[in-house]
Design an enzyme around this catalytic site. Structure first.
Site, short mmCIF file in Angstrom:
data_model
loop_
_atom_site.label_atom_id
_atom_site.label_comp_id
_atom_site.label_asym_id
_atom_site.label_seq_id
_atom_site.Cartn_x
_atom_site.Cartn_y
_atom_site.Cartn_z
N THR A 172 -20.19 -1.62 0.10
CA THR A 172 -19.86 -2.40 1.29
C THR A 172 -19.36 -1.46 2.38
OG1 THR A 172 -19.31 -4.27 -0.11
CG2 THR A 172 -18.43 -4.33 2.11
N THR A 183 -5.19 6.46 0.52
CA THR A 183 -6.53 6.60 1.13
C THR A 183 -6.72 5.67 2.33
OG1 THR A 183 -7.54 4.93 -0.32
CG2 THR A 183 -7.62 7.22 -1.09
N ARG A 193 -18.06 7.94 1.73
CA ARG A 193 -19.22 7.18 1.26
C ARG A 193 -20.34 7.27 2.29
NH1 ARG A 193 -15.96 2.09 -1.11
NH2 ARG A 193 -14.44 2.89 0.37
N ASP A 232 3.91 2.39 -4.21
CA ASP A 232 2.87 2.80 -5.16
C ASP A 232 2.85 1.75 -6.26
OD1 ASP A 232 1.39 3.84 -7.20
OD2 ASP A 232 2.28 5.85 -7.11
N ASP A 292 0.85 -1.20 0.00
CA ASP A 292 0.00 0.00 0.00
C ASP A 292 0.89 1.25 0.00
OD1 ASP A 292 -3.25 0.10 0.95
OD2 ASP A 292 -2.17 2.01 0.85
N ASN A 293 0.33 2.34 -0.52
CA ASN A 293 1.06 3.62 -0.43
C ASN A 293 0.33 4.62 0.48
OD1 ASN A 293 -1.11 4.41 -1.92
ND2 ASN A 293 0.05 5.44 -3.53
N TYR A 309 -13.04 6.67 -12.36
CA TYR A 309 -13.23 5.42 -11.61
C TYR A 309 -13.96 4.38 -12.46
CZ TYR A 309 -14.46 2.46 -7.59
OH TYR A 309 -14.60 1.41 -6.70
N1 LIG Z 1 -15.91 -0.69 -0.40
C1 LIG Z 1 -16.73 -0.77 -1.43
O1 LIG Z 1 -17.95 -0.62 -1.26
C2 LIG Z 1 -16.23 -1.07 -2.81
C3 LIG Z 1 -17.17 -1.20 -3.84
C4 LIG Z 1 -16.73 -1.49 -5.13
C5 LIG Z 1 -15.39 -1.70 -5.39
N2 LIG Z 1 -14.49 -1.54 -4.38
C6 LIG Z 1 -13.07 -1.73 -4.72
O2 LIG Z 1 -12.41 -2.47 -3.71
C7 LIG Z 1 -11.06 -2.00 -3.54
C8 LIG Z 1 -10.84 -1.60 -2.10
O3 LIG Z 1 -11.76 -0.58 -1.75
P1 LIG Z 1 -11.86 -0.01 -0.26
O4 LIG Z 1 -13.28 0.28 0.00
O5 LIG Z 1 -11.11 -0.91 0.65
O6 LIG Z 1 -11.10 1.38 -0.44
P2 LIG Z 1 -9.93 2.02 0.46
O7 LIG Z 1 -9.71 3.38 -0.05
O8 LIG Z 1 -10.25 1.84 1.90
O9 LIG Z 1 -8.71 1.08 0.11
C9 LIG Z 1 -7.95 1.18 -1.06
C10 LIG Z 1 -6.48 1.06 -0.69
O10 LIG Z 1 -5.69 1.13 -1.87
C11 LIG Z 1 -4.54 1.92 -1.57
N3 LIG Z 1 -4.02 2.44 -2.83
C12 LIG Z 1 -4.66 3.23 -3.73
N4 LIG Z 1 -3.84 3.52 -4.78
C13 LIG Z 1 -2.67 2.88 -4.53
C14 LIG Z 1 -1.45 2.77 -5.23
N5 LIG Z 1 -1.24 3.40 -6.40
N6 LIG Z 1 -0.45 2.03 -4.69
C15 LIG Z 1 -0.63 1.39 -3.52
N7 LIG Z 1 -1.76 1.45 -2.80
C16 LIG Z 1 -2.77 2.19 -3.30
C17 LIG Z 1 -5.05 2.99 -0.63
O11 LIG Z 1 -4.06 3.63 0.13
C18 LIG Z 1 -6.01 2.17 0.24
O12 LIG Z 1 -5.34 1.63 1.35
C19 LIG Z 1 -10.91 -0.82 -4.51
O13 LIG Z 1 -10.32 -1.31 -5.70
C20 LIG Z 1 -12.34 -0.39 -4.80
O14 LIG Z 1 -12.46 0.19 -6.07
C21 LIG Z 1 -14.87 -1.22 -3.11
#
Ligand SMILES: NC(=O)c1ccc[n+]([C@@H]2O[C@H](COP(=O)([O-])OP(=O)(O)OC[C@H]3O[C@@H](n4cnc5c(N)ncnc54)[C@H](O)[C@@H]3O)[C@@H](O)[C@H]2O)c1
Length: 340
Positions: A203, A52, A214, A75, A48-49, A173
């Site tokens: 979720t 978020t 969200r 990253d 992770d970077n 996105y």
């Molecule tokens: N939570 C939901 O409802 C939901 C719904 C549909 C899809 N998703 C997908 O599931 C995945 C996780 O979502 P989440 O809700 O946990 O979001 P989140 O923002 O909590 O987690 C995403 C993680 O990815 C890391 N990240 C982003 N860009 C990066 C990069 N270039 N290099 C390294 N790390 C990076 C962020 O720091 C973060 O820790 C995402 O791909 C999201 O699109 C989530």
């Protein structure tokens, strides 16, 4: 519709591990491996970077699984030579799955990081695919219900092609995820591989960033702080909300198969955003929080509900189990313990 499946994971690599879903997936796989009859050297390698995600999610995993959780700060849009050299050949040879979950996921974050969002789901995904092919692992890409855009059918089945604006604030996105899906499709054809993708619907749960933006986490943060609950639009837009444990169970089942087509995972119980606000107001507001209506966000979908028939046919024992009331309580509890 047949598929083959294996019974358990070996080691796995998860991008986006400090995020909400990545950290739950890591914990769930680590707990399952520690309970099962699996040799001691299984690992979850997380990358992770922190763009978020919460650093506290990584600290939690490191403390709970000091021997079996390994973290690399990186990253994933950048080339993966460093990942290749940090991980020994012995570690790499044990990795059965690469979960590509890194991506900003909420509208405020992906709009702030729009170019990064485009690249992490395309270029970042291609690095993950190449890395996985070199070690014989299966990639699972976290796609989204946003590939359906503002749908004109409800609920949305996997064979609905969507109604997406490619030139607007959500496009970075929605279109990046659609590209990611197309990449998996073509990659599998060209390289005779079996990578897969899950379409995740809204979720929520503990360990979401309180600033995520969200709707559930927004309402809970506002209610617990005694602030008014803000609805963008008239509140008649519908959403279905899945508690994180239910989602992770589904994703883990999918990953252990060799399925390459998209499968929806989420909860098919539908609520209007106003109903959600009223529930949160009734149960969690610290004082008399009002519900206030702000301007509707551009391209915000009017309805969002998964058709889960395919998931339930493939995995008859799977289905969302946690009620919205239970899930909201667990999330509120976590927020109260962790918000200072
Ligand atoms: N939570 C939901 O409802 C939901 C719904 C549909 C899809 N998703 C997908 O599931 C995945 C996780 O979502 P989440 O809700 O946990 O979001 P989140 O923002 O909590 O987690 C995403 C993680 O990815 C890391 N990240 C982003 N860009 C990066 C990069 N270039 N290099 C390294 N790390 C990076 C962020 O720091 C973060 O820790 C995402 O791909 C999201 O699109 C989530």
């Amino acid at each position: 519709m047949s598929y083959t499946s294996t019974s358990h994971y070996k080691s796995v690599l998860i991008t986006g591990v400090s995020g909400f879903l990545g950290s739950h997936l890591a914990e769930s796989i680590l707990v399952e491996s520690s309970l099962g009859n699996i040799k001691e050297d299984y690992r979850v390698i997380g990358i992770d970077n922190f763009c978020t995600g919460l650093a506290s999610n990584v600290t939690y995993l490191k403390q709970k699984f000091p021997k079996n959780f390994l973290f690399i700060e990186k990253d994933v849009i950048q080339p993966w030579d460093d990942v290749n050299s940090i991980l020994t050949e012995a570690i790499k040879s044990e990795i059965s799955h690469v979960f590509h979950f890194a991506s900003p996921a909420s509208p405020p974050h992906y709009q702030r990081l729009s170019l990064e969002t485009l690249w992490v789901n395309t270029l970042g995904l291609s690095h993950a695919l190449r890395f996985a092919d070199d070690i014989g692992a299966r990639v699972i890409f976290s796609s989204t219900s946003e590939v359906y855009g503002d749908p004109d059918v409800s609920p949305q089945p996997e064979n609905y092609w969507g109604n997406v604006n490619s030139f607007g604030p959500r496009a970075c996105y929605d279109e990046a995820k659609r590209f990611g899906e197309a990449l998996i499709y073509s990659w599998n054809l060209r390289h005779q591989t079996k990578h897969g993708l899950v379409r995740i619907f809204n979720t929520y749960g503990p360990r979401m960033n309180p600033n995520d933006g969200r709707v559930i986490i927004n309402f809970l943060v506002q209610a617990l702080a005694g602030q008014d609950l803000t609805i963008y639009g008239d509140g008649r837009q519908t959403r279905s909300f899945c508690f994180v444990a239910d989602l992770i169970n589904g994703i883990k089942k999918y990953a252990l198969t060799d399925i390459t087509f998209p499968v929806n995972f989420g909860n098919d119980r539908e609520f209007t955003v106003l109903e959600l606000a009223e529930k949160v107001q009734a149960h969690f507001a610290k004082k008399q929080s009002q519900i206030v209506f702000l301007e509707k966000a551009k391209d915000d979908p009017a309805q969002r509900r998964p058709d889960l028939s395919l998931a339930k046919k493939l995995f008859p024992e799977w289905g969302p189990k946690v009620t919205l009331e239970e899930g909201l309580s667990k999330t509120a509890q976590w927020l109260q313990l962790n918000s200072r």
